[in-house]
Design a protein around this motif. Structure first.
Motif, mmCIF file in Angstrom:
data_model
loop_
_atom_site.group_PDB
_atom_site.id
_atom_site.type_symbol
_atom_site.label_atom_id
_atom_site.label_comp_id
_atom_site.label_asym_id
_atom_site.label_seq_id
_atom_site.Cartn_x
_atom_site.Cartn_y
_atom_site.Cartn_z
ATOM 1 N N SER A 177 0.848 -1.194 0.000
ATOM 2 C CA SER A 177 0.000 0.000 0.000
ATOM 3 C C SER A 177 0.882 1.241 0.000
ATOM 4 C CB SER A 177 -0.918 0.000 1.220
ATOM 5 O OG SER A 177 -0.154 -0.020 2.416
ATOM 6 N N GLY A 178 0.504 2.215 -0.787
ATOM 7 C CA GLY A 178 1.269 3.446 -0.887
ATOM 8 C C GLY A 178 2.327 3.422 -1.961
ATOM 9 N N ILE A 179 2.565 2.270 -2.584
ATOM 10 C CA ILE A 179 3.560 2.163 -3.652
ATOM 11 C C ILE A 179 2.934 2.652 -4.957
ATOM 12 C CG2 ILE A 179 5.037 0.609 -4.968
ATOM 13 C CD1 ILE A 179 5.886 1.114 -2.065
ATOM 14 N N GLN A 180 3.588 3.580 -5.603
ATOM 15 C CA GLN A 180 3.049 4.189 -6.810
ATOM 16 C C GLN A 180 3.314 3.344 -8.059
ATOM 17 O OE1 GLN A 180 4.590 8.174 -7.084
ATOM 18 N NE2 GLN A 180 3.827 8.769 -5.061
ATOM 19 N N ASN A 181 2.442 3.501 -9.041
ATOM 20 C CA ASN A 181 2.580 2.817 -10.337
ATOM 21 C C ASN A 181 2.714 1.306 -10.164
ATOM 22 O OD1 ASN A 181 2.633 5.368 -11.672
ATOM 23 N ND2 ASN A 181 4.809 5.555 -11.156
ATOM 24 N N PHE A 182 1.950 0.773 -9.236
ATOM 25 C CA PHE A 182 1.975 -0.669 -8.971
ATOM 26 C C PHE A 182 0.599 -1.249 -9.228
ATOM 27 C CE2 PHE A 182 1.198 -4.279 -6.147
ATOM 28 C CZ PHE A 182 2.247 -5.111 -6.502
ATOM 29 N N SER A 183 0.553 -2.328 -10.034
ATOM 30 C CA SER A 183 -0.720 -2.973 -10.333
ATOM 31 C C SER A 183 -0.560 -4.481 -10.214
ATOM 32 C CB SER A 183 -1.171 -2.608 -11.749
ATOM 33 O OG SER A 183 -2.299 -3.374 -12.134
#
Length: 422
Positions: A177-183
């Motif tokens: 959670s909070g990690i950007q550009n992660f899918s």
């Protein structure tokens, strides 16, 4: 002429990178590297191998020269570490490879794992009965995901708990959670092409593919893997319903091709090295048929049957070699397969899987005695192969010659040359 690169290791590097090996392996911007520091996967454009050296070794064997006048490949094909690394990429990662048997994934949620060269893989059957194959590597920090075989409802990474469905999708990534550009949808397992033919599970490892781990049709596999030999193999009972009995593994101190050569000498060594086996075969009937990527050696059974009626080999034996490293032996009520796995320039593992006519699967005495006789033959071959490897490493040997009966071996070497030529 091969270009030699000389570099000075900067003083600011930490101790872990102070070695020349560490420096070159961590700096791809050079675009070239000294061959002995190169890593194994040569199709990666950031890693450059000594093309001139490899090309020279490959061309020392000429497939256009007929067997009667041909010399065998040089000993360097069996001893050179750089050649070994190159052939993994060119020989093993482009075509279908037998890696297991269908009973290992008979039920939903069944799985098994393995390794081919430096490719770790997992094969499984999902809840809907569909077969999948993946690189057995977690997308997070590259931990091996699963081990052995068995039954699972999902794959949970033992390192950080990332969880994947049996169809390969990432369904849970802990503490992201909070990690950007992660899918999650972009971090699933990397698929491999998988197929089933008869009792065999096959994989195809390629450098890049758009195929999403699809299961191939029987017809396509038969065409690509077995060519026109498929009819003769079916006629010989290779794809007939048999009961799986057990697995035996042998680690041998020899190059993987030494074991293959030994199998492909047209029965040449049998009278000298396998006297017990010879008594159950009629070597006068020995014949060889060459197909595209398959060679089949056939031999009638001998007349000698034990006083107690024991007969492991039956009236006819069929020995099929499927390029580059898979053997199928069909004799009497038995079938055993030999999968030769490279472990290094002078080491391999041979995996034997044994199958038996269902009418005999509960005959423990027959099975025990048959396996003991088979093991005796394998240990005789282990001694031969390890002896040959020591000889190949001797300064006294470079190349040899073929006997006429060694047509399957010559065919094997020609196929190798086709894959290895630059």
């Amino acid at each position: 002429m091969m270009t030699t690169l000389t570099a000075t290791v900067p003083e600011f590097l930490p101790p872990s990178l102070k070695s020349t090996r560490g420096y070159f392996n961590s700096h791809s911007e050079f675009g070239v590297s000294i061959s002995k520091f190169s890593r194994r996967r040569f199709h990666n454009p950031t890693r450059v191998f000594a093309v001139s050296d490899i090309s020279k070794l490959v061309t020392e064997f000429d497939p256009k020269i007929p067997l009667e006048r041909a010399s065998t490949p040089p000993s360097s094909w069996y001893t050179d570490p750089q050649f070994y690394s190159f052939e993994l990429d060119r020989v093993f990662y482009g075509g279908w490879q037998a890696v297991g048997y269908s009973d290992q994934i008979k039920e939903s949620r069944d799985f098994f794992t393995g390794r081919l060269g430096d490719v770790e893989f997992v094969v499984c059957r999902d809840e809907n009965g569909k077969i999948h194959a993946f690189h057995n590597v977690c997308s997070h920090h590259a931990s091996i995901l699963a081990s052995g075989n068995g039954r699972k409802s999902c794959f949970v990474c033992p390192y950080h708990g990332w969880t994947y469905s049996l169809s390969g999708s990432l369904v849970k990534a802990t503490r992201m959670s909070g990690i950007q550009n992660f899918s999650l949808s972009e971090m699933g397992l990397k698929p491999l092409r998988v197929a089933v033919w008869g009792p065999f599970v096959l994989l195809k490892v390629t450098a890049a593919t758009s195929r999403k781990g699809e299961v191939e049709t029987d017809e396509l596999v038969a065409s690509e893997w077995l060519g026109t030999s498929v009819g003769r193999l079916s006629q010989g009972g290779v794809d007939s319903p048999l009961s799986y009995i057990c697995r035996r593994e042998y680690t041998i101190d020899c190059n993987w091709k030494v074991f293959c050569d030994n199998y492909l000498d047209g029965g040449y060594h049998v009278p000298y090295a396998h006297k017990g086996l010879m008594s159950g075969l009629d070597l006068e009937t020995y014949s060889t048929t060459i197909f595209e990527k398959v060679s089949i050696q056939e031999c009638g059974g001998g007349s000698k049957v034990g006083e107690d009626g024991f007969d492991r080999l039956g009236s006819e034996a069929l020995y099929a070699f499927v390029y580059p490293n898979f053997m199928i032996n069909r004799y009497g009520p038995w079938m055993d397969t030999n999968l030769v796995l490279p472990l290094g320039p002078r080491k391999c593992k041979v995996v034997f899987d044994y199958f038996l006519d269902p009418s005999l699967k509960d005959d423990e005495a027959f099975i025990k005695r048959s396996l003991e006789e088979s093991d005796r033959v394998q240990m005789e071959d282990v001694m031969l192969c390890e002896s040959v490897q020591r000889g190949l490493e001797s300064q006294a040997y470079d190349k040899g010659r073929y006997a006429l009966v060694e047509k399957p071996m010559h065919h094997f070497h020609c196929l190798l040359h086709h894959n290895l030529k630059l």
